[in-house]
Scaffold this active site. Structure first.
Site, PDB file in Angstrom:
ATOM      1  CE  LYS A   2      37.659  38.441  40.200  1.00  9.65           C
ATOM      2  NZ  LYS A   2      36.421  38.123  40.964  1.00  9.65           N
TER       3      LYS A   2
HETATM    4  N1  PMP Z   1      36.325  32.798  35.415  1.00  5.04           N
HETATM    5  C1  PMP Z   1      37.555  32.840  35.910  1.00  5.04           C
HETATM    6  C2  PMP Z   1      38.662  32.213  35.125  1.00  5.04           C
HETATM    7  C3  PMP Z   1      37.803  33.456  37.145  1.00  5.04           C
HETATM    8  O1  PMP Z   1      39.053  33.488  37.647  1.00  5.04           O
HETATM    9  C4  PMP Z   1      36.725  34.014  37.862  1.00  5.04           C
HETATM   10  C5  PMP Z   1      36.939  34.664  39.196  1.00  5.04           C
HETATM   11  N2  PMP Z   1      37.602  33.877  40.139  1.00  5.04           N
HETATM   12  C6  PMP Z   1      35.441  33.929  37.318  1.00  5.04           C
HETATM   13  C7  PMP Z   1      35.276  33.327  36.075  1.00  5.04           C
HETATM   14  C8  PMP Z   1      34.224  34.426  38.046  1.00  5.04           C
HETATM   15  O2  PMP Z   1      34.119  35.795  38.197  1.00  5.04           O
HETATM   16  P1  PMP Z   1      33.459  36.449  39.475  1.00  5.04           P
HETATM   17  O3  PMP Z   1      34.436  36.342  40.605  1.00  5.04           O
HETATM   18  O4  PMP Z   1      33.201  37.853  39.071  1.00  5.04           O
HETATM   19  O5  PMP Z   1      32.200  35.703  39.806  1.00  5.04           O
END
Ligand code: PMP
Length: 325
Positions: A44
């Site tokens: 992120k």
């Molecule tokens: N894995 C973790 C640990 C996350 O914090 C997030 C985002 N909240 C994601 C995966 C998913 O990423 P995205 O928001 O780009 O879909």
């Protein structure tokens, strides 16, 4: 000279790791993008940076301003670092169901943290809606709005996607990722499909999320019990996810995620969070579907230390009916 310009300059350009043990076992190349190696510790950081840069470019954020965001933790952690580095205040609204580790870290980093009871997206007290209101009530403040702000997806279209294409010399057969906001999958899938339409893009979904059905049947519908995973799964199709070229979806249950996380530690030496477990478990299923000799790429989103009190606490897991292999 290979010197990065501070925190912000260190975001991205993460290694792509071959997972030797899982690759051997599956007969495929199983590759994980080491997003836990970003300076803020997660995938992120990329979205947080692009959201801030976009707000600066639009003139929405000026010196001394405030960035407000609703987050499961990682976007907030990235923002807290970036705000210090660029001279902003950071206000975070986080559901109290997220791990103590992430909430404590946000406070340690100097963010103003508001924990709120978990509430569905349709509820005005949902953490994202609370963040939106807080931003509106403050002067010189923006709401980062990671779920529906396309600057999030753009980060992955402009950086993660091209990095994966280069790191594999274009020799990959599938990309697999779970989604929270959808930014990672949306940006990477768009970029990769523009290079080669036949790269298979697969959404990995935890139970209790509506996106598996969205991909399979065209309408989001919650399927299965809630999940212990954090930061992934969604009840709705965000603006970031909308229009993403997705070929297939897999639903991965918590036991598969836990088993995979422990396998990643024991066999690969990687200490990762639950979404990485979902991603790698799904990548192994895609490897099985495609057969030996294929290259499957996924994302290692964040490190395990953020979940020590849950995912790595056997008693806590046992209380959820989950076994450690
Ligand atoms: N894995 C973790 C640990 C996350 O914090 C997030 C985002 N909240 C994601 C995966 C998913 O990423 P995205 O928001 O780009 O879909």
């Amino acid at each position: 000279m290979r010197i990065a310009e501070g925190f912000v300059g260190a975001i991205g350009a993460t290694p792509l790791l071959r997972l030797p043990s899982l690759s051997r076992a599956s007969g495929c190349e199983i590759l994980g993008k080491a997003e836990f190696m970003n300076p803020g510790g997660s995938v992120k950081d990329r979205a947080a940076l692009y959201i801030v840069l976009d707000a600066e470019r639009r003139g929405a954020l000026s010196p001394g301003g405030t960035v407000v965001e609703g987050t499961a933790g990682n976007t907030g952690i990235g923002l807290a670092h970036i705000c210090h580095a660029r001279g902003y205040r950071c206000v975070i609204v986080i559901p109290e169901t997220q791990t103590r580790e992430k909430i404590d870290l946000l406070r340690t980093l100097g963010a103003e943290v508001h924990t709120v009871p978990a509430a569905p997206y349709s509820d005005p007290n949902n953490y994202q809606k609370v963040a939106q209101r807080m931003a509106a009530e403050r002067d010189n403040a923006i709401w980062a709005n990671q779920f529906d702000n396309p600057a999030n997806r753009e980060a992955h279209y402009a950086t993660t996607g091209p990095e994966l294409w280069e790191q594999t010399d274009g020799q990959l057969d599938a990309f697999v990722a779970a989604t929270g906001t959808g930014g990672t999958l949306a940006g990477v899938a768009r970029y990769l499909k523009e290079q080669r339409r036949d790269i298979r893009c697969v959404l990995a979904d935890p139970t209790g999320s509506a996106l598996y059905r969205y991909v399979k049947a065209g309408e989001p519908e919650v399927l299965g019990p809630g999940s212990i995973t954090e930061g992934i799964g969604s009840s709705r199709v965000t603006a970031n996810l909308e229009g993403t070229p997705i070929d297939d979806a897999l639903q991965i249950d918590d036991q598969q995620a836990v088993t995979t996380v422990y396998r990643l530690l024991a066999d690969e030496g990687l200490f990762l969070g639950s979404s990485s477990g979902i991603n790698v478990a799904a990548a192994l299923q895609v490897a099985e579907q495609l057969g030996p000799g294929h290259t499957i790429v996924t994302v290692l989103c964040d490190g395990g230390a953020r979940y020590a009190s849950r995912l790595f606490d056997r008693e806590w897991l046992a209380g959820k009916g989950l076994a450690v292999p």
